[in-house]
Scaffold this motif. Structure first.
Motif, PDB file in Angstrom:
ATOM      1  N   ARG A   1      33.395  41.674  34.155  1.00 37.31           N
ATOM      2  CA  ARG A   1      33.287  43.050  33.663  1.00 37.31           C
ATOM      3  C   ARG A   1      32.053  43.770  34.220  1.00 37.31           C
ATOM      4  N   ALA A   2      31.772  43.542  35.479  1.00 32.95           N
ATOM      5  CA  ALA A   2      30.600  44.124  36.143  1.00 32.95           C
ATOM      6  C   ALA A   2      30.943  45.490  36.724  1.00 32.95           C
ATOM      7  N   PRO A   3      29.936  46.290  37.065  1.00 32.56           N
ATOM      8  CA  PRO A   3      30.217  47.597  37.670  1.00 32.56           C
ATOM      9  C   PRO A   3      31.058  47.500  38.948  1.00 32.56           C
ATOM     10  N   GLU A   4      30.936  46.398  39.680  1.00 35.56           N
ATOM     11  CA  GLU A   4      31.693  46.215  40.919  1.00 35.56           C
ATOM     12  C   GLU A   4      33.161  45.888  40.672  1.00 35.56           C
ATOM     13  N   SER A   5      33.499  45.454  39.469  1.00 36.68           N
ATOM     14  CA  SER A   5      34.834  44.929  39.197  1.00 36.68           C
ATOM     15  C   SER A   5      35.948  45.937  39.425  1.00 36.68           C
ATOM     16  N   VAL A   6      35.912  47.071  38.755  1.00 36.31           N
ATOM     17  CA  VAL A   6      37.019  48.027  38.822  1.00 36.31           C
ATOM     18  C   VAL A   6      37.211  48.571  40.242  1.00 36.31           C
ATOM     19  N   PRO A   7      36.159  49.036  40.933  1.00 38.20           N
ATOM     20  CA  PRO A   7      36.394  49.526  42.295  1.00 38.20           C
ATOM     21  C   PRO A   7      36.987  48.468  43.230  1.00 38.20           C
ATOM     22  N   ALA A   8      36.525  47.234  43.133  1.00 36.51           N
ATOM     23  CA  ALA A   8      37.055  46.171  43.997  1.00 36.51           C
ATOM     24  C   ALA A   8      38.508  45.876  43.654  1.00 36.51           C
ATOM     25  N   LEU A   9      38.834  45.843  42.377  1.00 39.85           N
ATOM     26  CA  LEU A   9      40.217  45.571  41.965  1.00 39.85           C
ATOM     27  C   LEU A   9      41.154  46.701  42.380  1.00 39.85           C
ATOM     28  N   ILE A  10      40.713  47.923  42.266  1.00 37.16           N
ATOM     29  CA  ILE A  10      41.518  49.071  42.704  1.00 37.16           C
ATOM     30  C   ILE A  10      41.782  48.979  44.200  1.00 37.16           C
ATOM     31  N   THR A  11      40.752  48.705  44.977  1.00 33.69           N
ATOM     32  CA  THR A  11      40.893  48.584  46.433  1.00 33.69           C
ATOM     33  C   THR A  11      41.864  47.470  46.795  1.00 33.69           C
ATOM     34  N   THR A  12      41.695  46.313  46.172  1.00 33.41           N
ATOM     35  CA  THR A  12      42.549  45.168  46.479  1.00 33.41           C
ATOM     36  C   THR A  12      43.994  45.454  46.102  1.00 33.41           C
ATOM     37  N   LEU A  13      44.224  46.028  44.928  1.00 29.86           N
ATOM     38  CA  LEU A  13      45.589  46.335  44.503  1.00 29.86           C
ATOM     39  C   LEU A  13      46.227  47.385  45.413  1.00 29.86           C
ATOM     40  N   ALA A  14      45.496  48.425  45.759  1.00 28.71           N
ATOM     41  CA  ALA A  14      46.050  49.479  46.620  1.00 28.71           C
ATOM     42  C   ALA A  14      46.539  48.895  47.942  1.00 28.71           C
ATOM     43  N   ARG A  15      45.821  47.954  48.490  1.00 29.19           N
ATOM     44  CA  ARG A  15      46.231  47.309  49.747  1.00 29.19           C
ATOM     45  C   ARG A  15      47.473  46.433  49.557  1.00 29.19           C
TER      46      ARG A  15
END
Length: 191
Positions: free
Chosen positions: A122-136
């Motif tokens: 639940r870190a600040p990096e979590s949501v942006p990285a997950l969004i990027t990975t899912l979008a790909r």
């Protein structure tokens, strides 16, 4: 004994042939000795994994690099053990490392455990990285559906509004649609 530690020690007992070195590493309480295993030449992978895992559970940051390498290993059991230990290590570099591994397109086949770790941290990096990975993963004929599904579930767990657009896109993918509905339901509505 912690269930993850028990599972790891059983797996590594078999891998090591229940050697005297294995028995010693399981029994020692000397964190310095465990840390030495990580840097000593000629150590087998099972010994490095056992030492890193035990150091990680103890909160000893000397385990960080070894655990990150194991998090990106081709063996899913090693990845799972490393993710478990990293989540308990308490090192502030962990989320950044997990995000880098989750978003690395060259290693996406091994991104499942970094994705799950991001949800747990639940870190600040979590949501942006997950969004990027899912979008790909939403590209036609993407072979990494398990990673995509893990991203959808993780974004649902985190419940961040920024994930709504990519989760709405995931609704169009039959393998992800049900999980995306549940994830979207966990995101608070804007007022």
């Amino acid at each position: 004994m912690d269930e993850e530690l028990r599972s790891l020690t059983e797996r590594l007992r078999q891998e090591s042939g229940a050697s005297a070195a294995y028995v010693h590493l399981v029994a020692t309480d000397d964190l310095g000795e465990l840390a030495d295993v990580l840097t000593a030449p000629g150590q087998p992978l099972w010994a490095r994994e056992l030492a890193a895992f035990r150091l990680g559970l103890a909160g000893d940051r000397r385990a960080f690099e070894a655990l990150v390498l194991l998090l990106n290993h081709r063996d899913p059991q090693r990845c799972a053990s490393a993710a478990y230990a990293l989540a308990r290590l308490g090192d502030p570099r962990t989320a950044r490392a997990a995000a880098a591994l989750a978003t690395n397109e060259l290693r996406v086949a091994y991104a499942l455990h970094p994705v799950r770790l991001l949800a747990e941290l639940r870190a600040p990096e979590s949501v942006p990285a997950l969004i990027t990975t899912l979008a790909r993963r939403l590209r036609p004929h993407d072979p990494h559906r398990r990673v995509a599904l893990a991203c959808v579930e993780a974004l649902g767990t985190l419940g961040d509004r920024r994930a709504a657009p990519v989760l709405n896109e995931a609704l169009a993918h039959p393998a992800l649609a049900e999980a995306a509905v549940h994830a979207l339901a966990r995101i608070p509505k804007q007022r």
